[in-house]
Design a protein around this motif. Structure first.
Motif, short mmCIF file in Angstrom:
data_model
loop_
_atom_site.label_atom_id
_atom_site.label_comp_id
_atom_site.label_asym_id
_atom_site.label_seq_id
_atom_site.Cartn_x
_atom_site.Cartn_y
_atom_site.Cartn_z
N MET A 1 0.12 3.82 -3.09
CA MET A 1 -0.82 4.90 -2.83
C MET A 1 -0.11 6.21 -2.52
O MET A 1 0.96 6.22 -1.91
N LEU B 1 0.83 -1.20 0.00
CA LEU B 1 0.00 0.00 0.00
C LEU B 1 0.87 1.25 0.00
O LEU B 1 0.58 2.23 -0.69
N LEU C 1 -8.45 2.11 5.40
CA LEU C 1 -8.00 2.51 4.07
C LEU C 1 -7.98 4.01 3.82
O LEU C 1 -7.75 4.44 2.69
N ILE D 1 -6.30 1.06 -4.78
CA ILE D 1 -6.23 0.44 -3.46
C ILE D 1 -6.44 -1.07 -3.57
O ILE D 1 -5.78 -1.86 -2.90
#
Length: 589
Positions: free
Chosen positions: A528, A524, A555, A576
């Protein structure tokens, strides 16, 4: 006395109905059922101490009437009800999120050279590309991706690059198809050029229905005034007759395949009863299976199935063996085909080997002309006449040449059992964003996109809830235990009083869960743009009580008004879920 007694009884009934309301006769949630995944006992009451009144078989479905803790009351017959443990069954509604969203109909490719992938995401390998105006059959779709099929390719394309017909267009097309006669003498044809226009009428001024690539096999109904009427994506269309070779049944029968065998290179290759893409489907064959080759006709090959059964398959999904070398060379002849680079910084080498010297680098969208093929590498000509080699699995090639694939991360996910837990649901909305976003709606949206990616990689995926339903925390954990999950992923979105706080946090409880949380946090963080708060200990029921490897991921923060807009965007949801998908693959590697 009798009148008074009757009035007293009626009054008592009204009081009781106010205190204990009657449940809706057709289910607690309209259209909601339970589906048994094994043999399940139905009991008189909500508990294991109650006697068994019925046994349910695997696959049976019953409407839900009520809930009491971890128990569900169901209707099992006229006027009969019973109770089942919710951890032994799966919920299902009219839009059950545990089921694939099957679709039907057709669409048109609206972008130029649109990539077709093995799954719904840019993580998945490219298996080919489609030209603008190509008609495709729709198989299934989710929020961002559509699974399509043409005569020679099947896979997923971004929904941004496909146009779906309106309801009126569908009706008009259906009526047009009905009007066409079906009593003409049917023949087989093969297209002679790339991007051959298919038109609605035998005229260059009529509407274009789509395009066909060179060497595509088609069914020809008739030829008149230098136009051929053909079958195109289930309807009738016209192509210029000089650009198609029409063959009688006895023409183009190649006997030089006698004694040859062929290995299937596609998953679930359709078998038909005749050498036509519009002929009846009689079955399918699987990847890496080998069959005796009987004959070829156009771009169709007849193979020997079990016993005396025979069938026809598309030739470009077969790798022929035990044939003359010239035939093999012809199959892989890609000379003159246009090759398009997929990724920026693609390395071009001086030999068809990953360890050979680097000639130069190319960027996404650059095109080269193929001069040959060696193994899984294409040879290309650079400016100045110099030859270089590029790996076949990192480019796309136009026409009907078979797309080379290299096993990707999906091989690590195949046959893994993964439970996805969309946080909250039903009466539990979770946090509410400053813009009104309900956490329960966003978690199920994320879960569905992640499920589609994992299923495309061959994983067995179970969602702990379907649609907007409330599922107690112990039941979510029970789902993980019953299915012996290889990984349990609980999806949530965060909130705090400080509206500036942002980022993603990955939690674990037990030491045996730490590695999964850390791997997902790394994935992640590298994907991201929002802050990555890393993996850390967290005391949550779904991880604390879980005997399987489990993690809970927050998240992003719905309490941050700027981040809320990002979290609800299609782009964020796609990124995601791809990051979690890649993280799971790395964990299982």
């Amino acid at each position: 006395m009798k009148k008074k007694s009757g009035l007293f009884g009626l009054t008592l009934m009204l009081i009781f109905s106010a205190i204990f309301p009657v449940h809706h006769a057709f289910g607690k949630d309209d259209g909601e059922n339970i589906v048994t995944t094994q043999v399940v006992n139905v009991r008189e009451g909500a508990g294991l101490s109650f006697p068994i009144v019925k046994k349910l078989s695997k696959g049976e479905s019953f409407p839900i009437l009520n809930e009491d803790g971890d128990w569900i009351e169901i209707r099992i017959g006229t006027g009969k009800t019973g109770w089942v443990a919710n951890w032994l069954v799966e919920r299902q509604t009219g839009s059950d999120t545990n089921q694939v969203k099957k679709e039907s109909g057709q669409g048109t490719i609206s972008g130029s050279s649109v990539r077709v992938r093995t799954g719904p995401g840019t993580t998945f390998q490219t298996v080919g590309s489609l030209s603008k105006g190509t008609f495709v059959d729709i198989i299934e779709k989710n929020e961002n991706w559509i699974k399509i099929k043409t005569a020679d390719i099947e896979g997923w394309v971004s929904s941004d690059y496909i146009t779906l017909p309106s309801a009126s267009e569908k009706a008009a097309k259906k009526d047009s198809t009905k009007e066409k006669g079906t009593n003409q003498s049917v023949k087989t044809g093969v297209t002679l050029v790339d991007r051959l226009n298919v038109r609605s009428e035998p005229s260059t001024s009529s509407a274009a229905l789509g395009k066909l690539n060179k060497n595509t096999s088609v069914t020809v109904y008739r030829v008149e005034n230098e136009w051929a009427e053909i079958d195109f994506q289930g309807t009738r269309g016209w192509v210029a007759e000089p650009y198609i070779q029409v063959s009688e049944d006895h023409v183009d029968m190649k006997k030089d395949t006698e004694g040859a065998t062929a290995r299937v290179t596609a998953t679930g290759l359709t078998v038909r009863n005749e050498a036509s893409l519009s002929s009846k489907v009689i079955g399918s064959v699987n990847k890496d299976e080998t069959y005796a080759v009987l004959q070829t006709k156009g771009n169709m090959t007849q193979i020997q199935l079990t016993g005396s059964k025979k069938g026809w398959v598309v030739s470009w999904y077969l790798e022929k063996e035990n044939v003359e070398q010239t035939a093999k060379e012809k199959k892989v002849d890609v000379k003159g085909n246009k090759i398009t680079i997929i990724h920026d910084g693609t390395i071009l080498r001086n030999e068809p080997d990953g360890n050979s010297g680097i000639v130069e680098q190319a960027n996404a969208g650059e095109t080269f002309t193929a001069s040959g093929m060696e193994g899984d590498w294409y040879s290309i000509k650079l400016k100045g006449g110099k030859t270089a080699y590029v790996a076949g699995w990192i480019v796309t090639i136009e026409g009907n040449a078979e797309q080379i694939q290299r096993p990707g991360v999906e091989k690590y996910l195949k046959d893994k059992t993964i439970v996805i837990d969309p946080g909250h649901g039903g009466r539990d909305s979770g946090t509410i964003g400053v813009g009104g976003t309900l956490e329960k709606n966003l978690t199920i949206r994320t879960a569905e996109l992640l499920r589609d990616k994992l299923q495309a990689a061959g994983a067995k995926v179970i969602l702990t809830r379907s649609g907007n339903t409330y599922v107690p925390l112990p039941s979510r954990v029970s789902t993980s235990h019953i299915h012996n999950a290889d990984a349990f992923i609980s999806l949530h979105y965060d909130s705090t009083k400080d509206q500036i706080t942002s980022g993603i946090t990955t939690y674990y409880y037990h030491d045996y869960q730490r590695a999964l949380a850390a791997t997902l946090a790394n994935s992640l963080g590298s994907t991201m743009q929002v802050p990555n708060r890393g993996s850390r200990y967290g005391n949550y029921h779904v991880t604390r009580e879980n005997k399987r490897v489990a993690t809970l991921i927050e998240l992003g923060y719905l309490s941050n008004p700027v981040e809320e807009l990002t979290l609800t965007s299609n782009e964020y949801q796609e990124k995601i879920t791809s990051a979690i998908y890649n993280g799971l693959a790395r964990y299982f590697k």
